[in-house]
Scaffold this motif. Structure first.
Motif, PDB file in Angstrom:
ATOM      1  N   VAL A 160       0.841  -1.194   0.000  1.00  0.00           N
ATOM      2  CA  VAL A 160       0.000   0.000   0.000  1.00  0.00           C
ATOM      3  C   VAL A 160       0.878   1.246   0.000  1.00  0.00           C
ATOM      4  O   VAL A 160       1.810   1.350   0.803  1.00  0.00           O
ATOM      5  CB  VAL A 160      -0.928   0.032   1.234  1.00  0.00           C
ATOM      6  CG1 VAL A 160      -1.818   1.272   1.196  1.00  0.00           C
ATOM      7  CG2 VAL A 160      -1.764  -1.236   1.324  1.00  0.00           C
ATOM      8  N   ASP A 161       0.561   2.157  -0.907  1.00  0.00           N
ATOM      9  CA  ASP A 161       1.229   3.458  -0.935  1.00  0.00           C
ATOM     10  C   ASP A 161       0.242   4.480  -0.370  1.00  0.00           C
ATOM     11  O   ASP A 161      -0.738   4.831  -1.025  1.00  0.00           O
ATOM     12  CB  ASP A 161       1.613   3.794  -2.378  1.00  0.00           C
ATOM     13  CG  ASP A 161       2.427   5.079  -2.464  1.00  0.00           C
ATOM     14  OD1 ASP A 161       2.738   5.661  -1.412  1.00  0.00           O
ATOM     15  OD2 ASP A 161       2.751   5.489  -3.602  1.00  0.00           O
TER      16      ASP A 161
ATOM     17  N   GLN B 214      -3.047   3.978  -2.658  1.00  0.00           N
ATOM     18  CA  GLN B 214      -2.995   2.991  -3.720  1.00  0.00           C
ATOM     19  C   GLN B 214      -2.611   1.649  -3.113  1.00  0.00           C
ATOM     20  O   GLN B 214      -1.621   1.568  -2.372  1.00  0.00           O
ATOM     21  CB  GLN B 214      -1.957   3.421  -4.767  1.00  0.00           C
ATOM     22  CG  GLN B 214      -2.374   3.068  -6.178  1.00  0.00           C
ATOM     23  CD  GLN B 214      -1.321   3.423  -7.203  1.00  0.00           C
ATOM     24  OE1 GLN B 214      -0.437   4.238  -6.934  1.00  0.00           O
ATOM     25  NE2 GLN B 214      -1.391   2.804  -8.362  1.00  0.00           N
ATOM     26  N   ALA B 215      -3.390   0.624  -3.407  1.00  0.00           N
ATOM     27  CA  ALA B 215      -3.082  -0.721  -2.912  1.00  0.00           C
ATOM     28  C   ALA B 215      -2.884  -1.649  -4.093  1.00  0.00           C
ATOM     29  O   ALA B 215      -3.558  -1.512  -5.120  1.00  0.00           O
ATOM     30  CB  ALA B 215      -4.214  -1.233  -2.028  1.00  0.00           C
ATOM     31  N   GLY B 216      -1.950  -2.584  -3.958  1.00  0.00           N
ATOM     32  CA  GLY B 216      -1.687  -3.543  -5.036  1.00  0.00           C
ATOM     33  C   GLY B 216      -1.391  -4.919  -4.467  1.00  0.00           C
ATOM     34  O   GLY B 216      -0.660  -5.035  -3.483  1.00  0.00           O
TER      35      GLY B 216
ATOM     36  N   VAL C 249       2.218  -7.641 -10.396  1.00  0.00           N
ATOM     37  CA  VAL C 249       1.067  -6.978  -9.783  1.00  0.00           C
ATOM     38  C   VAL C 249      -0.208  -7.624 -10.318  1.00  0.00           C
ATOM     39  O   VAL C 249      -0.472  -7.605 -11.521  1.00  0.00           O
ATOM     40  CB  VAL C 249       1.089  -5.465 -10.090  1.00  0.00           C
ATOM     41  CG1 VAL C 249      -0.110  -4.779  -9.447  1.00  0.00           C
ATOM     42  CG2 VAL C 249       2.392  -4.838  -9.586  1.00  0.00           C
TER      43      VAL C 249
ATOM     44  N   THR D 273      -4.917  -3.815  -8.570  1.00  0.00           N
ATOM     45  CA  THR D 273      -4.665  -2.580  -7.817  1.00  0.00           C
ATOM     46  C   THR D 273      -5.969  -1.815  -7.612  1.00  0.00           C
ATOM     47  O   THR D 273      -6.949  -2.009  -8.342  1.00  0.00           O
ATOM     48  CB  THR D 273      -3.693  -1.643  -8.562  1.00  0.00           C
ATOM     49  OG1 THR D 273      -4.289  -1.243  -9.795  1.00  0.00           O
ATOM     50  CG2 THR D 273      -2.358  -2.303  -8.831  1.00  0.00           C
TER      51      THR D 273
ATOM     52  N   LYS E 144      -7.094   2.391  -6.367  1.00  0.00           N
ATOM     53  CA  LYS E 144      -6.629   3.723  -5.965  1.00  0.00           C
ATOM     54  C   LYS E 144      -7.825   4.566  -5.547  1.00  0.00           C
ATOM     55  O   LYS E 144      -8.836   4.594  -6.265  1.00  0.00           O
ATOM     56  CB  LYS E 144      -5.927   4.364  -7.166  1.00  0.00           C
ATOM     57  CG  LYS E 144      -5.238   5.683  -6.906  1.00  0.00           C
ATOM     58  CD  LYS E 144      -4.442   6.060  -8.172  1.00  0.00           C
ATOM     59  CE  LYS E 144      -3.845   7.443  -8.103  1.00  0.00           C
ATOM     60  NZ  LYS E 144      -3.053   7.736  -9.328  1.00  0.00           N
TER      61      LYS E 144
ATOM     62  N   ASP F 292       5.520   1.557 -10.065  1.00  0.00           N
ATOM     63  CA  ASP F 292       5.161   0.435  -9.201  1.00  0.00           C
ATOM     64  C   ASP F 292       6.091   0.267  -8.004  1.00  0.00           C
ATOM     65  O   ASP F 292       5.837  -0.591  -7.142  1.00  0.00           O
ATOM     66  CB  ASP F 292       5.177  -0.877 -10.016  1.00  0.00           C
ATOM     67  CG  ASP F 292       3.942  -0.997 -10.898  1.00  0.00           C
ATOM     68  OD1 ASP F 292       2.946  -0.298 -10.614  1.00  0.00           O
ATOM     69  OD2 ASP F 292       3.974  -1.784 -11.851  1.00  0.00           O
TER      70      ASP F 292
ATOM     71  N   LEU G 214       4.367   0.151  -4.522  1.00  0.00           N
ATOM     72  CA  LEU G 214       3.521  -1.026  -4.292  1.00  0.00           C
ATOM     73  C   LEU G 214       4.346  -2.302  -4.199  1.00  0.00           C
ATOM     74  O   LEU G 214       4.184  -3.102  -3.274  1.00  0.00           O
ATOM     75  CB  LEU G 214       2.507  -1.178  -5.433  1.00  0.00           C
ATOM     76  CG  LEU G 214       1.465  -0.078  -5.569  1.00  0.00           C
ATOM     77  CD1 LEU G 214       0.453  -0.462  -6.631  1.00  0.00           C
ATOM     78  CD2 LEU G 214       0.769   0.158  -4.234  1.00  0.00           C
TER      79      LEU G 214
END
Lengths: 323, 323
Positions: free
Chosen positions: A12-13, A20-22, A30, A33, A35, A306, A309
């Motif tokens: 998670v960013d 943003q999660a991936g 990936v 994702t 956002k 990326d 993430l």
């Protein structure tokens, strides 16, 4: 490090603007994702709730269930006490001493770990990106600000107060006027843009006026890159100076820590590409000591957008699969 | 670390001019020392022989036998590959890739280990000196040159190329003329003396002329300290500037590594004492980031002349008593 664990992990960013999660698999691919806006104004509880829902939606989009996933790592902007799982200080979020790991674990019902966003990006480059052959790495990210992360002896180095890596705030002009002393104040995109605006308004001719149609209020990295490509003398001078300061700070860090690898990322670096990297390397090679350290690889980051993430998901695996 | 080992160890300070050996007991008391000229011109074999004899004499003077002693650590000037026990590069000795541990072990018939002299001094301050409460420490030694050593996570940090700690060669004036860019070129005793000589010869009045009786060829740290005590305006300006640069470099290192402690030693620091330390701290506190890092203790070294011997003996115990 967790070689037998084939489960995907969630990176998670957490930014001041977006979450943003991936979901990232064991080959660092990936899988899905999601956002959303952070909405920091709604308070920490609301942000934690949003984090949990965003993680769940990313797992959905990867066509997985929570039980398929090994855990979560959040990259947070600011100072993070990784031992306590607490965000000590995040200006963008207006958080102080917020126990994010505890709060998010309750909400999302998965194992959670936490680190600083720049550290997480550096970890990604160290584990699977441009620095993967090395055990000691500086990651430096040049964009609106300048951040850094350190991997030493194969581990993220946080320092006693968990603030390590703040290369943007090291001083390159000890006798300079206030606001023109630190690397960030000399070489960030923000600085380059402000300089250009002032110079253009003082009647220096520049392609930037043409590229932006005269609107100087929203000069992004791509505009700077385009002006450099057109060999605009003014932008070339500003960007060469910025690269010189970045190269100097990298030289200082390599001189101090005897590093074999430096990875340079961030929006400005990505937009500018090779001419920028070449200028940075020129100053680095001129100033590093002893001269044998010119062997240190100064390379562009390879994970791009990326990095946050993927780095976070890798850190989640490396930390949580031990449990 | 080797708490049950009550044997004394021998610390050796191998310099370009002198070899000094000291037998140090488990309470870090110096039991006996011996000092001889290095005589580097006679070649490496002769120096190794001299090292062995000096170690043996120091053991004699401590009224001990070789069999009472646990081992030896040599602090060498230059780059040292601690894994191979090799002096990679020592300009003062004109050594390149010299296998000192192997050669000295044969000659002295005791276990031998090796490190850089500044690292050894930093280790002494970390283990029993001014930094003993901390796990992450910068040691900086200001004299004719400026050297540094790093303890990170409770261990000496050498870096990939074994050159870590070279803070004297970090750049504080990226746009300065050649020879006026690095910390060492801005703040060493050598620099301060050269500046003063030039200023005095350009007819600036100074107490230094009085203190030295007009002979400006041999201005030592004590002369500078005396001039500062007399409030000589010229020397005060030169020394305050030097302290500002030292404080800036310390701030940069603490900003980068989030350190809780910096120890400042070396001939100039010892001679100048508190006014110097105060000036260094002022610049440090002004420039370190984030401001919470002002909590970092910036203190004078406490082991003085013995730092090299005691540090080396402690490092010998910490490394060799495991064997």
């Amino acid at each position: 490090m967790a070689k037998d664990d084939k489960r995907p992990y969630v990176g998670v960013d957490l930014g001041g603007t977006n979450i943003q999660a991936g979901v990232v698999d064991h080959n660092h691919k990936v899988l899905g994702t999601k956002k959303v806006k952070t909405g920091a104004d709604d308070g920490a509880e609301a942000v934690v709730d949003r984090l949990a829902r965003t993680i769940e939606k990313a797992i959905d989009k990867a066509n997985l269930k929570k039980s398929d996933v090994g855990g979560v790592c959040v990259g947070a902007p600011g100072t993070v006490d990784i031992k306590k799982g607490v965000v000590v200080n995040a200006t963008n979020l207006r958080w102080n001493d917020f126990p994010l790991v505890e709060a998010l674990t309750k909400q999302v019902d998965l194992p959670v770990t936490l680190d600083n966003d720049v550290n997480v990006g550096t970890w990604g480059e160290y584990r699977v990106g441009a620095a993967k052959e090395f055990k000691d790495v500086l990651g430096i990210f040049v964009g609106t600000g300048i951040g850094g992360g350190l991997v030493l002896n194969g581990e993220l180095y946080h320092g006693h107060y968990f603030t390590a890596g703040e290369i943007g705030h090291t001083v390159l002009m000890p006798d300079g006027p206030i606001g023109r002393r630190s690397l960030e104040n000399l070489a960030s995109r923000t600085n380059a843009v402000n300089l250009l605006i002032n110079l253009i308004r003082a009647n220096n001719p520049s392609e930037v006026t043409d590229i932006t149609g005269g609107d100087l209020t929203d000069i992004r990295s791509k505009v700077l890159a385009e002006a450099v490509q057109r060999k605009d003398a003014l932008t070339l001078q500003v960007m060469r100076d910025a690269a010189h300061y970045v190269g100097t700070s990298i030289a200082n860090t390599v001189t101090l820590l005897s590093l074999p690898c430096v990875v340079i990322g961030g929006g400005l670096t990505e937009a500018m590409g090779e001419p920028w990297m070449k200028w940075v390397r020129e100053s680095f090679e001129k100033l590093v000591f002893p001269p044998e350290l010119r062997r240190c690889k100064v390379v562009a980051a390879s994970l791009g957008d990326d990095a946050g993430l993927v780095g976070a998901a890798l850190l989640a695996r490396d930390r949580l699969s031990m449990d």
